[in-house]
Design a protein around this motif. Structure first.
Motif, mmCIF file in Angstrom:
data_model
loop_
_atom_site.group_PDB
_atom_site.id
_atom_site.type_symbol
_atom_site.label_atom_id
_atom_site.label_comp_id
_atom_site.label_asym_id
_atom_site.label_seq_id
_atom_site.Cartn_x
_atom_site.Cartn_y
_atom_site.Cartn_z
ATOM 1 N N LEU A 3 -84.637 47.587 -13.911
ATOM 2 C CA LEU A 3 -84.598 46.818 -12.736
ATOM 3 C C LEU A 3 -83.042 46.753 -12.247
ATOM 4 O O LEU A 3 -82.163 46.718 -13.095
ATOM 5 C CB LEU A 3 -84.772 45.080 -13.149
ATOM 6 C CG LEU A 3 -84.515 43.943 -12.303
ATOM 7 C CD1 LEU A 3 -85.383 44.095 -11.365
ATOM 8 C CD2 LEU A 3 -84.113 43.004 -13.122
ATOM 9 N N CYS A 4 -83.069 46.982 -10.893
ATOM 10 C CA CYS A 4 -81.726 46.823 -10.371
ATOM 11 C C CYS A 4 -81.198 45.433 -10.091
ATOM 12 O O CYS A 4 -81.979 44.583 -9.276
ATOM 13 C CB CYS A 4 -81.903 47.732 -8.895
ATOM 14 S SG CYS A 4 -80.078 47.772 -8.054
ATOM 15 N N LYS A 5 -80.262 45.018 -10.750
ATOM 16 C CA LYS A 5 -79.662 43.614 -10.529
ATOM 17 C C LYS A 5 -79.271 43.059 -9.128
ATOM 18 O O LYS A 5 -79.375 42.002 -8.881
ATOM 19 C CB LYS A 5 -78.497 43.376 -11.447
ATOM 20 C CG LYS A 5 -79.061 43.265 -12.961
ATOM 21 C CD LYS A 5 -78.055 42.994 -13.923
ATOM 22 C CE LYS A 5 -78.080 43.403 -15.394
ATOM 23 N NZ LYS A 5 -77.214 43.998 -16.145
ATOM 24 N N LYS A 6 -78.807 44.314 -8.680
ATOM 25 C CA LYS A 6 -78.511 43.949 -7.352
ATOM 26 C C LYS A 6 -79.542 43.825 -6.160
ATOM 27 O O LYS A 6 -79.454 42.900 -5.467
ATOM 28 C CB LYS A 6 -77.319 45.182 -6.676
ATOM 29 C CG LYS A 6 -76.196 44.813 -5.906
ATOM 30 C CD LYS A 6 -75.125 45.814 -6.235
ATOM 31 C CE LYS A 6 -74.803 46.643 -4.862
ATOM 32 N NZ LYS A 6 -73.763 47.731 -5.008
ATOM 33 N N CYS A 7 -80.401 44.480 -6.210
ATOM 34 C CA CYS A 7 -81.636 44.387 -5.326
ATOM 35 C C CYS A 7 -82.545 43.930 -5.801
ATOM 36 O O CYS A 7 -83.641 43.548 -5.046
ATOM 37 C CB CYS A 7 -82.004 45.917 -4.809
ATOM 38 S SG CYS A 7 -80.601 47.082 -4.419
ATOM 39 N N LYS A 8 -82.697 43.306 -7.080
ATOM 40 C CA LYS A 8 -84.141 42.722 -7.666
ATOM 41 C C LYS A 8 -85.181 43.542 -7.404
ATOM 42 O O LYS A 8 -86.239 43.262 -7.066
ATOM 43 C CB LYS A 8 -84.006 41.350 -6.834
ATOM 44 C CG LYS A 8 -82.875 40.582 -7.115
ATOM 45 C CD LYS A 8 -82.723 39.683 -8.318
ATOM 46 C CE LYS A 8 -81.526 38.876 -8.451
ATOM 47 N NZ LYS A 8 -80.251 39.443 -8.981
ATOM 48 N N ARG A 15 -81.521 56.203 -10.795
ATOM 49 C CA ARG A 15 -80.853 55.534 -9.795
ATOM 50 C C ARG A 15 -81.884 54.523 -9.114
ATOM 51 O O ARG A 15 -82.798 54.936 -8.623
ATOM 52 C CB ARG A 15 -79.989 56.351 -8.857
ATOM 53 C CG ARG A 15 -78.845 57.262 -9.558
ATOM 54 C CD ARG A 15 -77.983 57.778 -8.452
ATOM 55 N NE ARG A 15 -76.872 58.606 -9.043
ATOM 56 C CZ ARG A 15 -75.708 58.257 -9.325
ATOM 57 N NH1 ARG A 15 -75.499 56.846 -9.152
ATOM 58 N NH2 ARG A 15 -74.727 58.984 -9.874
ATOM 59 N N CYS A 16 -81.274 53.317 -8.464
ATOM 60 C CA CYS A 16 -81.802 52.522 -7.723
ATOM 61 C C CYS A 16 -82.143 53.416 -6.373
ATOM 62 O O CYS A 16 -81.122 53.629 -5.826
ATOM 63 C CB CYS A 16 -81.245 51.260 -7.599
ATOM 64 S SG CYS A 16 -81.954 50.196 -6.077
ATOM 65 N N PRO A 17 -83.360 53.308 -5.737
ATOM 66 C CA PRO A 17 -83.463 54.091 -4.530
ATOM 67 C C PRO A 17 -82.809 53.377 -3.358
ATOM 68 O O PRO A 17 -82.441 54.207 -2.292
ATOM 69 C CB PRO A 17 -84.926 54.274 -4.318
ATOM 70 C CG PRO A 17 -85.539 53.275 -5.149
ATOM 71 C CD PRO A 17 -84.725 53.073 -6.347
ATOM 72 N N GLN A 18 -82.254 52.372 -3.452
ATOM 73 C CA GLN A 18 -81.917 51.562 -2.336
ATOM 74 C C GLN A 18 -80.450 51.458 -2.317
ATOM 75 O O GLN A 18 -79.837 51.956 -1.516
ATOM 76 C CB GLN A 18 -82.345 49.886 -2.332
ATOM 77 C CG GLN A 18 -82.443 49.424 -1.164
ATOM 78 C CD GLN A 18 -83.339 48.109 -1.081
ATOM 79 O OE1 GLN A 18 -84.525 48.436 -1.560
ATOM 80 N NE2 GLN A 18 -82.904 47.002 -0.618
ATOM 81 N N CYS A 19 -79.751 51.240 -3.622
ATOM 82 C CA CYS A 19 -78.449 51.135 -3.801
ATOM 83 C C CYS A 19 -77.656 52.121 -4.331
ATOM 84 O O CYS A 19 -76.481 52.469 -4.314
ATOM 85 C CB CYS A 19 -78.014 49.853 -4.091
ATOM 86 S SG CYS A 19 -78.081 49.429 -5.735
ATOM 87 N N ARG A 20 -78.531 52.996 -5.059
ATOM 88 C CA ARG A 20 -78.216 54.203 -5.742
ATOM 89 C C ARG A 20 -77.206 53.878 -7.194
ATOM 90 O O ARG A 20 -76.776 54.761 -7.716
ATOM 91 C CB ARG A 20 -77.262 55.048 -4.747
ATOM 92 C CG ARG A 20 -78.112 55.893 -3.610
ATOM 93 C CD ARG A 20 -79.152 56.510 -3.611
ATOM 94 N NE ARG A 20 -79.176 57.526 -4.613
ATOM 95 C CZ ARG A 20 -80.261 58.365 -4.871
ATOM 96 N NH1 ARG A 20 -81.484 58.067 -4.712
ATOM 97 N NH2 ARG A 20 -80.039 59.470 -5.657
HETATM 98 ZN ZN LIG Z 1 -80.300 48.592 -6.148
#
Ligand SMILES: [Zn+2]
Length: 204
Positions: A3-8, A15-20
């Motif tokens: 889970l990406c904490k930043k993008c939820k 890597r999170c595809p949104q914020c990397r």
């Molecule tokens: Zn993210």
């Protein structure tokens, strides 16, 4: 799924595809791969510091600059490899950089040590005037003197001294410095004493 904490956002891969941002697991693996080379780098740096304390070279500053470069370069490689946003986090480059730096620092430490320990030439006593006295308060106290240089092309020399020597010397007065040529041609210094030891009684 991580889970990406930043993008939820739950995502697959490193890597999170949104914020990397790197997943916790990928981040942990990346750091784990670097533990050993970082340990060896720190050991090499400690060895260089110790060798420099036992057989202090006169050109300590120049050696220090080299040592700092050897420590900072892999840290930069580490940060760049970790942060490169589009690439998978690959510890191979920083690992190589830490290892090379560790080997170089250990070689440097060995050179400084051998330069002093293998030096069989008789020492030379030179006279120098004390320009300034410095006290550094770190974890412990560290004392050094800036003295006029006896070497052509040098204005002053910076010399580490013991607390006792520090108390006995005064600014503007001469000291005797035991200078060694160095097995590898790196001049280093030994004992430092006030020129007329009896004339300057120990004060406080
Ligand atoms: Zn993210």
């Amino acid at each position: 799924l991580p889970l990406c904490k930043k993008c939820k956002l739950h995502f697959e891969g490193d890597r999170c595809p949104q914020c990397r941002t790197l997943s916790a697991r990928a981040s942990k693996n990346f750091n784990k791969a670097l533990n050993k080379p970082i340990f060896f780098l720190l050991a090499g740096a400690a060895a260089a510091l110790i060798a420099g304390r036992i057989y202090p070279p006169l050109d300590r500053e120049r050696i220090l600059v080299l040592a700092v470069v050897l420590v900072v370069a892999p840290i930069l490689a580490h940060i760049v490899s970790y942060a490169r946003r589009r690439k998978p986090a690959d510890p191979a480059l920083p690992k190589k950089a830490y290892s090379w730096s560790a080997v170089s620092l250990t070689a440097l430490a060995l050179a400084v040590f051998l330069n002093g320990a293998g030096d069989r030439l008789p020492a030379r006593n030179v006279q120098a005037g004390v320009l300034h006295k410095y006290v550094y308060r770190g974890r412990g106290m560290s004392y050094s003197l800036a003295v006029s240089s006896w070497r052509p092309g040098h204005n002053e020399e910076s010399l580490h001294v013991s607390a006792g020597t520090f108390r006995r010397v005064r600014e503007g007065e001469p000291v005797t410095v035991e200078v060694h040529a160095g097995l590898l041609g790196l001049p280093w210094y030994g004992k430092i004493s006030p020129l007329k030891a009896n004339a300057y009684p120990i004060s406080r």
